[in-house]
Motif scaffolding. Structure first.
Motif, mmCIF file in Angstrom:
data_model
loop_
_atom_site.group_PDB
_atom_site.id
_atom_site.type_symbol
_atom_site.label_atom_id
_atom_site.label_comp_id
_atom_site.label_asym_id
_atom_site.label_seq_id
_atom_site.Cartn_x
_atom_site.Cartn_y
_atom_site.Cartn_z
ATOM 1 N N GLY A 25 0.783 -1.216 0.000
ATOM 2 C CA GLY A 25 0.000 0.000 0.000
ATOM 3 C C GLY A 25 0.817 1.269 0.000
ATOM 4 O O GLY A 25 0.297 2.339 0.341
ATOM 5 N N GLY A 26 2.088 1.198 -0.347
ATOM 6 C CA GLY A 26 2.939 2.382 -0.340
ATOM 7 C C GLY A 26 3.333 2.853 1.044
ATOM 8 O O GLY A 26 3.746 4.005 1.208
ATOM 9 N N LEU A 27 3.230 2.002 2.049
ATOM 10 C CA LEU A 27 3.555 2.366 3.421
ATOM 11 C C LEU A 27 5.067 2.319 3.608
ATOM 12 O O LEU A 27 5.704 1.293 3.373
ATOM 13 N N LYS A 28 5.657 3.441 4.048
ATOM 14 C CA LYS A 28 7.089 3.529 4.280
ATOM 15 C C LYS A 28 7.334 3.978 5.724
ATOM 16 O O LYS A 28 6.789 4.999 6.150
ATOM 17 N N ILE A 29 8.139 3.225 6.433
ATOM 18 C CA ILE A 29 8.442 3.513 7.834
ATOM 19 C C ILE A 29 9.948 3.712 7.961
ATOM 20 O O ILE A 29 10.735 2.837 7.575
ATOM 21 N N LEU A 30 10.328 4.852 8.508
ATOM 22 C CA LEU A 30 11.736 5.137 8.787
ATOM 23 C C LEU A 30 12.002 4.856 10.256
ATOM 24 O O LEU A 30 11.300 5.377 11.134
ATOM 25 N N ILE A 31 12.979 4.032 10.547
ATOM 26 C CA ILE A 31 13.353 3.716 11.921
ATOM 27 C C ILE A 31 14.722 4.332 12.192
ATOM 28 O O ILE A 31 15.717 3.943 11.582
ATOM 29 N N ASP A 32 14.735 5.313 13.074
ATOM 30 C CA ASP A 32 15.929 6.025 13.541
ATOM 31 C C ASP A 32 16.425 7.032 12.504
ATOM 32 O O ASP A 32 16.342 6.820 11.282
ATOM 33 N N VAL A 33 16.932 8.127 13.022
ATOM 34 C CA VAL A 33 17.573 9.168 12.216
ATOM 35 C C VAL A 33 18.943 9.447 12.834
ATOM 36 O O VAL A 33 19.238 10.554 13.273
ATOM 37 N N GLY A 34 19.751 8.415 12.886
ATOM 38 C CA GLY A 34 21.047 8.523 13.542
ATOM 39 C C GLY A 34 22.079 9.259 12.711
ATOM 40 O O GLY A 34 21.931 9.468 11.507
ATOM 41 N N TRP A 35 23.146 9.660 13.389
ATOM 42 C CA TRP A 35 24.273 10.352 12.784
ATOM 43 C C TRP A 35 25.529 9.868 13.486
ATOM 44 O O TRP A 35 25.473 9.142 14.477
ATOM 45 N N ASP A 36 26.672 10.269 12.971
ATOM 46 C CA ASP A 36 27.925 9.958 13.650
ATOM 47 C C ASP A 36 28.663 11.247 13.952
ATOM 48 O O ASP A 36 28.166 12.353 13.708
ATOM 49 N N GLU A 37 29.880 11.109 14.479
ATOM 50 C CA GLU A 37 30.618 12.276 14.958
ATOM 51 C C GLU A 37 31.109 13.183 13.836
ATOM 52 O O GLU A 37 31.572 14.296 14.096
ATOM 53 N N THR A 38 30.990 12.749 12.558
ATOM 54 C CA THR A 38 31.412 13.610 11.454
ATOM 55 C C THR A 38 30.375 14.685 11.135
ATOM 56 O O THR A 38 30.727 15.722 10.571
ATOM 57 N N PHE A 39 29.107 14.440 11.426
ATOM 58 C CA PHE A 39 28.011 15.371 11.136
ATOM 59 C C PHE A 39 28.047 15.813 9.670
ATOM 60 O O PHE A 39 27.906 16.993 9.349
ATOM 61 N N ASP A 40 28.226 14.845 8.799
ATOM 62 C CA ASP A 40 28.329 15.104 7.363
ATOM 63 C C ASP A 40 26.937 15.057 6.743
ATOM 64 O O ASP A 40 26.233 14.037 6.835
ATOM 65 N N VAL A 41 26.524 16.167 6.101
ATOM 66 C CA VAL A 41 25.187 16.220 5.519
ATOM 67 C C VAL A 41 25.062 15.314 4.302
ATOM 68 O O VAL A 41 23.939 14.961 3.908
ATOM 69 N N LYS A 42 26.164 14.910 3.704
ATOM 70 C CA LYS A 42 26.085 14.013 2.560
ATOM 71 C C LYS A 42 25.516 12.659 2.951
ATOM 72 O O LYS A 42 24.929 11.964 2.115
ATOM 73 N N LYS A 43 25.677 12.280 4.221
ATOM 74 C CA LYS A 43 25.140 11.003 4.677
ATOM 75 C C LYS A 43 23.622 11.034 4.844
ATOM 76 O O LYS A 43 23.010 9.989 5.101
ATOM 77 N N LEU A 44 23.028 12.209 4.729
ATOM 78 C CA LEU A 44 21.573 12.338 4.869
ATOM 79 C C LEU A 44 20.870 12.503 3.528
ATOM 80 O O LEU A 44 19.664 12.734 3.498
#
Length: 994
Positions: A25-44
């Motif tokens: 049904g097009g249902l999308k669930i995102l689990i966690d929005v983690g990051w690491d110590e680099t805080f690199d926006v390219k990883k998002l």
């Protein structure tokens, strides 16, 4: 259908965790929005592309690796705040203080503006010089972070929740349930049920019991004593599990041995007047460390005859928002281990006033309530840390030892970094690492290692046997030996003229893009401009599809990226109906031929923000006339344009104009200080009192006292800024030790529990490549030996996806179509269970006959036959015989003949179908006139005489008598209460005869 895609944290050294689940049904669930110590926006970038189509977001732990990018997404990704977000109450509360601590501790958390000119991201802007300027984005304020976390829907353990519909997809039939993970306070194992899919998401859990936290809920939690996995988590269609720690062996002796090694290491250092630095996080595992050390200090003080070195040692906990963290922890004892509740119940001081309890705790050696510290002193300011270290340097080797818990465990931000720089030159000092920060040797990622990883590598190289060193306090500490440690420092600096122009271009692009999104969807989105206040507006759901909105946003950003950099405005046609608000001198808009929101005047409804106590108000709206005059300044001065008193309240200042030293003073006399990121903070004294930051110690020896209010703070940078990097070297002469306080699953736990769960498919994420592949091999070997196999004969599928690679883990189902005869249909007795019809039937299966196909439907059945014989010749299809049609029809289930009925009768016991919820049973009984109350966990007391219990495996037990109440009791007739309750339970279930 179920597709799993790891966005971060798969076969990687990075601890960041982001996972995407796609269901029917097009249902999308995102689990966690983690990051690491680099805080690199390219990883998002992958996460940002998925935001327009997300249906829900689930948060697992209050750690940087699980929620580090939450505030960034809310501030810089406009549609993110409109997605329903779910987490437990501790994760929301402690996550708030964690991110406030993070953004106040390092400017790098604000993230550097991307230099790439890409229309697919929200960072696109024109770069004329081609050089990276390291321009920092505007960080969220403490108030904004608190507002973002107020959007989270709080959940409780073991309570199924069905989210409401969202614009991108309708999750009807979706049920999410949180279970205790044991790793952090409020940490969650998610159970997601949708259709035939039953998914268990278990990343970073701990089966071992801690002092503060109970073990994971696999076997029912602490005190359950079960040997089987609870029914709700057993036999899922897919188990998503983390592989971090898959090669680590549990410490013999458990937490007792762990605490002993830590305290022995501390005693040996403080006995020589040294300083022990213990870097840790500021919201999760710090609770366990603080509890263990506070209890050790209390026990040492309670024995006046012992010569314990801890008696004279000082104990500190340094973090910029630690007072609020501990205040939240004291209010969430029910989320902790049962022993914590027993400790409170056994503490007599909890029955008296707080002041008297503190006074008694000072004069006696009795332990107080958990996290009501007597010896542990909380430090929230950098000046306090510097004063503490200065006094320690003056009394080097002769004064009392000091133990400092400081954030963060990576040593990339927080107080731990500066403390290490100060104490590294003395070989009497010791740093105790609490997490294994191994770097994979075959990693394909190329990024700079953290200070914690460098220290871990140095300790592992100097330890002859790592496993023996972990188990022995004497072999645990290794000397630094004068090793040189390269440290990269980052500090904010004002932007140059050309850099400021680029930053203004970025703000204009963001503003125009978000205005366009408002025009197409009516949603009020917070602009990135620092001059604009955070908007509290929202709107109703969109009438257009999300794909159309996404296309509008991409079209606008594409046109902006390729337009002249001096022409950043949009035309009236691009603005649509929003031209009536945003356009200058425009008062008419032609709605002929328009649809949806383009046909009505644009209106943005202000959303009322509420919390647990009701609607939130703005105190400045309720000021008295004289207070408002003091705040805004005299009206006559404003009318005459008097600007002599530039430091007075309410007066506008130039961009680079600084406040007078000491900050401004409001009408109530409270001084406000300016922090390093340009935000104005609250009064430190008031904040200290609000956080319960009271210390019981002599003023003459108060090393962490704040000093005078007029003391100058560190130099600040106001307005837009950039990151300036520099490199320094630390000469490591102090000792390095390691004690595992990570609280994660080990090799034995993974190899024991995964087979007990009996999953159909296993997906391994959240670990390095070596340990993930090792665990995958062990799982395949165990499943192959247990005989669990799929239709193909191979073992249970074990997937090890890489970042960005999707895995199809749909449940394998087979469906057969049969016809029921009319005589059998007349005999069926349907039963309703939660909107579903359930019936038990026994029949005789036979092939369908030609007369079962009416003439009107013959062509339809012929087409079905043609599909099966698609490879045959057309001539052969046209000459289909009667026997072919006979075989092509679905079989028929008919009534069993009377002469065979006795031989087919089943002698099994009746089967009850359905899931009984005590909350629903309580409501039903109350509507029937009974008195039903919850007594303890999983127990419902009815009319005071009947108890209904539901175990972790789903078994329902009824205890009590059906006799009349004793004389002198309630006048209500309770005769037959037992049978009445039993009948109500049967009414909610379907009884299937054997």
């Amino acid at each position: 259908m179920f597709t799993f895609t790891p966005l971060l944290g798969a076969l990687s050294d990075s601890p960041a965790s982001q996972s995407l689940l796609e269901l029917d049904g097009g249902l999308k669930i995102l689990i966690d929005v983690g990051w690491d110590e680099t805080f690199d926006v390219k990883k998002l970038e992958q996460l940002e592309r998925q935001i327009p189509t997300l249906s829900a977001v689930l948060l697992t732990h209050a750690t940087i690796s699980h929620i580090g990018a939450f505030a960034h997404c809310c501030k810089h990704f406009p549609l993110f705040t409109r997605i329903p977000i779910f987490a437990t109450t501790p994760v929301a509360s402690l996550g708030r203080t964690l991110l406030q601590d993070l953004y106040n501790s390092t400017p790098l958390a604000s993230t550097i503006l991307s230099s790439s000119s890409s229309s697919e991201t929200s960072y696109a802007y024109t770069n004329t010089s081609g050089e990276s300027s390291n321009i920092l984005l505007q960080p969220p304020t403490d108030e904004e972070i608190a507002g973002y976390f107020s959007l989270i829907h709080p959940l409780k353990y073991s309570q199924p929740h069905q989210p409401l519909s969202v614009p991108s997809a309708s999750p009807d039939g979706l049920t999410i349930t949180a279970y205790n993970a044991g790793h952090t306070l409020g940490g969650t194992i998610w159970h997601i049920q949708h259709g035939l899919e039953s998914i268990v998401y278990a990343v970073d859990w701990n089966q071992a019991r801690d002092h503060v936290l109970a073990s994971a809920a696999w076997l029912g939690g602490t005190g359950a004593g079960g040997t089987d996995v609870i029914e709700q988590l057993r036999k899922p269609t897919a188990l998503i599990c983390s592989s971090r720690g898959a090669e680590q062996i549990a410490l013999p002796g458990g937490r007792i041995k762990r605490d002993e090694i830590l305290l022995d290491t501390i005693r040996s250092t403080v006995a020589n007047g040294g300083i022990v630095l213990i870097p840790t996080d500021s919201s999760a595992r710090v609770l366990e460390l603080a509890y263990v050390l506070e209890r050790a200090w209390r026990e040492a003080a309670a024995d006046p005859t012992s010569s314990n070195p801890l008696k004279g040692a000082k104990l500190y906990l340094a973090s910029k928002n630690i007072g609020a963290t501990m205040r939240y922890a004291r209010s969430m004892i029910e989320w902790m281990d049962e022993g914590m509740e027993e400790e409170i119940q056994g503490d007599p001081s909890q029955n008296r006033s707080r002041d008297k309890a503190q006074k008694d705790s000072q004069t006696s050696g009795k332990a107080g309530a958990p996290f009501d510290f007597k010896y542990l002193r909380l430090i929230e300011r950098k000046k306090q840390v510097e004063r503490l270290l200065d006094r320690a340097a003056l009394s080097r080797g002769s004064g009392p030892g000091r133990v400092i818990l400081a954030s963060d465990s990576t040593l990339e931000w927080g107080f731990s970094r500066e403390i290490l720089r100060r104490i590294a030159v003395d070989d009497h000092n010791t740093i105790v690492l609490t997490e294994s920060l191994t770097i994979s040797s075959d990693s394909e990622e190329h990024h700079r290692s953290t200070i914690g990883q460098d220290l871990w590598g140095l300790w592992a190289n100097k330890s002859a046997n790592v496993q023996n060193a972990i188990m022995s306090a004497s072999a645990n500490r290794v000397p630094g030996g004068g090793a040189l440690l390269q440290v990269r420092d980052v500090s904010p600096a004002p932007l140059a003229e050309n850099e400021l122009y680029k930053y203004q271009q970025y703000l204009a692009t963001q503003r125009k893009l978000q205005d366009t999104l408002r025009a197409g969807d009516g949603a009020a989105i917070t602009t990135a401009d620092v001059a604009d206040d955070i908007s509290s507006a929202s709107s109703s759901s969109s009438e257009d599809s999300d794909s159309e909105h996404q296309g509008k946003a991409l079209n606008v950003s594409m046109s902006l990226a390729h337009s002249n950099r001096h022409k950043l405005g949009l035309s009236n046609k691009d603005l649509g109906v929003m031209v009536l608000i945003k356009g200058e001198g425009v008062y008419d808009f032609d709605v002929r031929g328009k649809r949806g929101r383009e046909r009505v005047f644009p209106y943005v409804a202000k959303r009322k923000r509420v919390d647990d106590y009701g609607e939130m108000i703005r105190p400045e709206e309720y000021l008295r006339a004289e207070e408002r005059e003091d705040l805004d300044g005299p009206a006559e001065a404003r009318a005459l344009g008097n600007t002599e008193s530039s430091g007075s309240l309410g007066q506008k200042r130039r961009w680079n104009e600084m406040l007078p030293q000491g900050g401004r003073r409001l009408s109530n006399g409270t001084a406000k200080r300016r922090r390093t990121n340009g935000k104005v903070g609250v009064n430190r004294d008031a904040k200290t009192r609000a956080n319960g930051h009271d210390r019981q110690q002599d003023e003459s020896d108060d090393e962490s006292s704040e000093g005078s209010d007029a003391e100058a703070e560190d130099p600040v940078t106001t307005g837009p800024s950039k990151a300036v990097f520099s490199t320094s070297t630390i000469d490591l002469k102090l000792g390095i030790a390691f004690v595992d306080f990570a609280g994660l699953h080990d090799k034995r736990s993974l190899q024991t529990l995964i087979p007990l769960i009996h999953p159909r498919k296993v997906i391994l994420v959240g670990g390095m490549k070596q340990e993930t592949m090792s665990l995958a091999a062990d799982c395949r070997k165990v499943f192959a030996g247990s005989g669990e196999s799929s239709k193909s004969g191979s073992a249970v599928d074990v997937f090890t996806p890489t970042i960005g690679r999707s895995v199809d883990a749909s449940v394998d189902t087979n469906a057969w179509a049969i016809n029921l005869s009319e005589s059998l249909l007349k005999r069926l007795q349907w039963q309703k269970v939660k909107g579903l019809g359930v019936v038990h039937l026994i029949g005789r299966l036979a092939l369908s006959r030609i007369e079962n196909f009416p003439n009107d439907n013959f062509e339809m059945n012929k087409k079905q036959k043609l599909l099966e014989d698609v490879k045959t010749d057309s001539k052969k299809q046209s000459t289909t015989t009667k026997q072919d049609v006979f075989l092509a029809g679905p079989p028929v289930l008919d009534v069993i003949p009377a002469n065979n009925a006795a031989s087919t009768r089943s002698m099994s016991r009746p089967l009850h179908v359905g899931d009984l919820r005590l909350a629903d049973l309580r409501r039903t009984l109350q509507n029937s006139g009974h008195v039903a109350e919850f007594r303890g966990e999983g127990t419902l007391l009815v009319d005071g005489v009947v108890a209904v219990r539901k175990s972790g495996t789903g078994r329902v037990e009824i205890e009590g008598g059906g006799l009349r109440a004793a004389e002198g009791g309630s006048s209500r007739n309770r005769e037959g209460t037992f049978f009445a309750v039993r009948n109500k339970i049967y009414e909610g279930l379907a009884v299937v005869n054997g």
